[in-house]
Motif scaffolding. Structure first.
Motif, PDB file in Angstrom:
ATOM      1  N   TRP A  59       0.840  -1.207   0.000  1.00 32.02           N
ATOM      2  CA  TRP A  59       0.000   0.000   0.000  1.00 32.02           C
ATOM      3  C   TRP A  59       0.871   1.252   0.000  1.00 32.02           C
ATOM      4  O   TRP A  59       0.629   2.182  -0.779  1.00 32.02           O
ATOM      5  CB  TRP A  59      -0.907  -0.026   1.222  1.00 32.02           C
ATOM      6  N   ASN A  60       1.866   1.312   0.863  1.00 31.80           N
ATOM      7  CA  ASN A  60       2.705   2.507   0.973  1.00 31.80           C
ATOM      8  C   ASN A  60       3.518   2.752  -0.299  1.00 31.80           C
ATOM      9  O   ASN A  60       3.726   3.905  -0.701  1.00 31.80           O
ATOM     10  CB  ASN A  60       3.631   2.378   2.177  1.00 31.80           C
ATOM     11  N   GLU A  61       3.976   1.680  -0.943  1.00 40.02           N
ATOM     12  CA  GLU A  61       4.706   1.839  -2.203  1.00 40.02           C
ATOM     13  C   GLU A  61       3.797   2.417  -3.293  1.00 40.02           C
ATOM     14  O   GLU A  61       4.178   3.343  -4.019  1.00 40.02           O
ATOM     15  CB  GLU A  61       5.274   0.496  -2.651  1.00 40.02           C
ATOM     16  N   ALA A  62       2.582   1.878  -3.388  1.00 40.35           N
ATOM     17  CA  ALA A  62       1.629   2.363  -4.394  1.00 40.35           C
ATOM     18  C   ALA A  62       1.188   3.786  -4.089  1.00 40.35           C
ATOM     19  O   ALA A  62       1.027   4.615  -4.995  1.00 40.35           O
ATOM     20  CB  ALA A  62       0.424   1.427  -4.448  1.00 40.35           C
ATOM     21  N   LYS A  63       1.002   4.084  -2.830  1.00 46.06           N
ATOM     22  CA  LYS A  63       0.606   5.429  -2.410  1.00 46.06           C
ATOM     23  C   LYS A  63       1.649   6.471  -2.820  1.00 46.06           C
ATOM     24  O   LYS A  63       1.316   7.554  -3.291  1.00 46.06           O
ATOM     25  CB  LYS A  63       0.407   5.417  -0.888  1.00 46.06           C
ATOM     26  N   ALA A  64       2.922   6.118  -2.655  1.00 48.30           N
ATOM     27  CA  ALA A  64       3.998   7.033  -3.048  1.00 48.30           C
ATOM     28  C   ALA A  64       4.046   7.214  -4.564  1.00 48.30           C
ATOM     29  O   ALA A  64       4.300   8.306  -5.067  1.00 48.30           O
ATOM     30  CB  ALA A  64       5.334   6.511  -2.527  1.00 48.30           C
ATOM     31  N   GLU A  65       3.751   6.133  -5.296  1.00 49.70           N
ATOM     32  CA  GLU A  65       3.820   6.196  -6.760  1.00 49.70           C
ATOM     33  C   GLU A  65       2.792   7.161  -7.332  1.00 49.70           C
ATOM     34  O   GLU A  65       3.068   7.863  -8.310  1.00 49.70           O
ATOM     35  CB  GLU A  65       3.614   4.804  -7.340  1.00 49.70           C
ATOM     36  N   VAL A  66       1.597   7.214  -6.735  1.00 46.30           N
ATOM     37  CA  VAL A  66       0.525   8.050  -7.283  1.00 46.30           C
ATOM     38  C   VAL A  66       0.510   9.446  -6.663  1.00 46.30           C
ATOM     39  O   VAL A  66      -0.432  10.211  -6.874  1.00 46.30           O
ATOM     40  CB  VAL A  66      -0.848   7.370  -7.095  1.00 46.30           C
ATOM     41  N   GLY A  67       1.531   9.790  -5.885  1.00 48.29           N
ATOM     42  CA  GLY A  67       1.650  11.139  -5.349  1.00 48.29           C
ATOM     43  C   GLY A  67       0.878  11.422  -4.085  1.00 48.29           C
ATOM     44  O   GLY A  67       0.577  12.585  -3.788  1.00 48.29           O
ATOM     45  N   LEU A  68       0.554  10.382  -3.301  1.00 47.06           N
ATOM     46  CA  LEU A  68      -0.194  10.572  -2.059  1.00 47.06           C
ATOM     47  C   LEU A  68       0.660  10.287  -0.821  1.00 47.06           C
ATOM     48  O   LEU A  68       0.123  10.127   0.284  1.00 47.06           O
ATOM     49  CB  LEU A  68      -1.429   9.663  -2.037  1.00 47.06           C
ATOM     50  N   ALA A  69       1.969  10.246  -0.993  1.00 49.35           N
ATOM     51  CA  ALA A  69       2.859   9.884   0.110  1.00 49.35           C
ATOM     52  C   ALA A  69       2.764  10.866   1.270  1.00 49.35           C
ATOM     53  O   ALA A  69       2.900  10.482   2.434  1.00 49.35           O
ATOM     54  CB  ALA A  69       4.304   9.795  -0.386  1.00 49.35           C
TER      55      ALA A  69
END
Length: 357
Positions: A239-249
């Motif tokens: 989840w955290n990896e995907a969140k960072a990828e889409v700009g929601l980190a």
């Protein structure tokens, strides 16, 4: 009781009864026990397995009690007084704890002390008052955010994607989904037995939930449930990896639990009443579900019509047949209505009979 026993101070038959004309007083001697003192940590060690089930919540409670014991400097007590509790709350607030966090920690301490008091370990309890919490803004995913985030998750793990879809369409907690077994899924419904409140619930499944619970045909032993291959730590890492990828980190509220908020928000915005949303989510009290009530704005649309209605007489004439008209607001004619002929005839008859008498 004899005079000799009174002079010697010796109880007769373990108790004495003194009688008068108006009162009878009994003094008991056989329930005296030694008063001991305990640390908060010692009480937690004694009762943690009785009061809390194994899991993340128990782990959090252990952390809360450990911090409280550290603030109290390991002090032993046989009575937990109000000043000790007030000083404890003050210290937590100085450490930057919000009222919501303080309430969670005090709930754990209150539960522990009430058990210790019931078992006779301590002989007095303070009054626990709930700190006033601010109603924070509830973050939920928009449709485009969900699409981008789920696509990034799917590129990393198909199983994580299936779990994400299941969470957002059922609104269940992550632990509830991971604990599902195949017997919990019957035709068009899914039952959650391992819940935070301890109350089971059964809800219908959406079309895409029915699809994502189907496992691909592979060789080897079938798992116990649709998501038992995952642990919370594994899912959160993806989840955290995907969140960072889409700009929601940078958004701290975009955690897996946001999928539960998203489900609740969509139900309320779609016109589902709060009571049924409570049943769907498995909230123990309605007040927990009321956090989403502000999203139910459809019922207020009719208020705009009332506020925008002009106040002149000509414009309000057409409002007589409106669904919002009432006996108070509906305009009436200044001329009295003409009575029906039958009614007028009845009045004449009554006048004649009155004169005859």
């Amino acid at each position: 009781m004899t005079n000799e026993a009174i002079q010697e101070g010796v109880p007769s038959d373990h108790f004495a009864i003194f009688s008068s004309q108006t009162a009878k007083i009994k003094y008991s001697y056989n329930k005296i026990r030694e008063v001991k003192s305990y640390r908060v940590g010692e009480l937690f060690s004694a009762y943690r397995d009785i009061l809390w089930d194994d899991g993340r919540h128990k782990y959090n409670v252990s952390s809360f009690i450990g911090e409280i014991d550290e603030i109290l400097l390991g002090e032993r007590f046989s009575a937990f007084d109000q000043s000790t509790l007030d000083n404890l709350i003050g210290t937590l607030r100085q450490r930057g704890n919000s009222n919501a966090t303080i309430n969670r920690k005090m709930a754990a301490l209150s539960k522990l002390l009430r058990k210790a008091h019931k078992m006779g370990d301590i002989h007095s309890l303070p009054e626990f008052r709930r700190q006033k919490e601010r109603a924070g803004r509830i973050r939920f995913l928009e449709k485009d955010e969900e699409a981008r985030l789920f696509a990034a998750i799917r590129s990393r793990s198909e199983d994580a994607y299936r779990l994400s879809v299941f969470l957002v369409d059922t609104g269940c907690r992550l632990g509830e989904a991971l604990g599902l077994i195949w017997n919990d899924i019957q035709e068009h419904r899914v039952s959650f037995w391992i819940t935070k409140s301890g109350r089971s619930r059964t809800i219908p499944m959406t079309a895409r939930v029915k699809e994502v619970i189907k496992l691909p045909v592979t060789e080897g032993r079938r798992p116990k449930g649709p998501f038992t291959r995952f642990s919370q730590a594994q899912f959160r890492a993806i989840w955290n990896e995907a969140k960072a990828e889409v700009g929601l980190a940078a958004d701290e509220q975009v955690v897996p639990h946001i999928l539960r908020h998203t489900c609740a928000s969509r139900l309320v915005q779609g016109g589902i009443d709060i009571r049924r949303v409570q049943m769907w989510l498995g909230h123990q009290t309605l007040s927990m579900t009321m956090r989403y009530a502000h999203l139910a704005t459809n019922d207020l649309d009719g208020c705009v019509f009332v506020l925008e209605t002009p106040r002149c007489d000509g414009a309000t004439k057409g409002a007589e047949n409106s669904m919002f008209s009432s006996p108070v607001t509906t305009p009436t004619s200044s001329k009295p209505a003409r009575k029906p002929k039958s009614e007028a005839a009845a009045v004449k008859v009554s006048r004649k009979s009155f004169r005859a008498n």
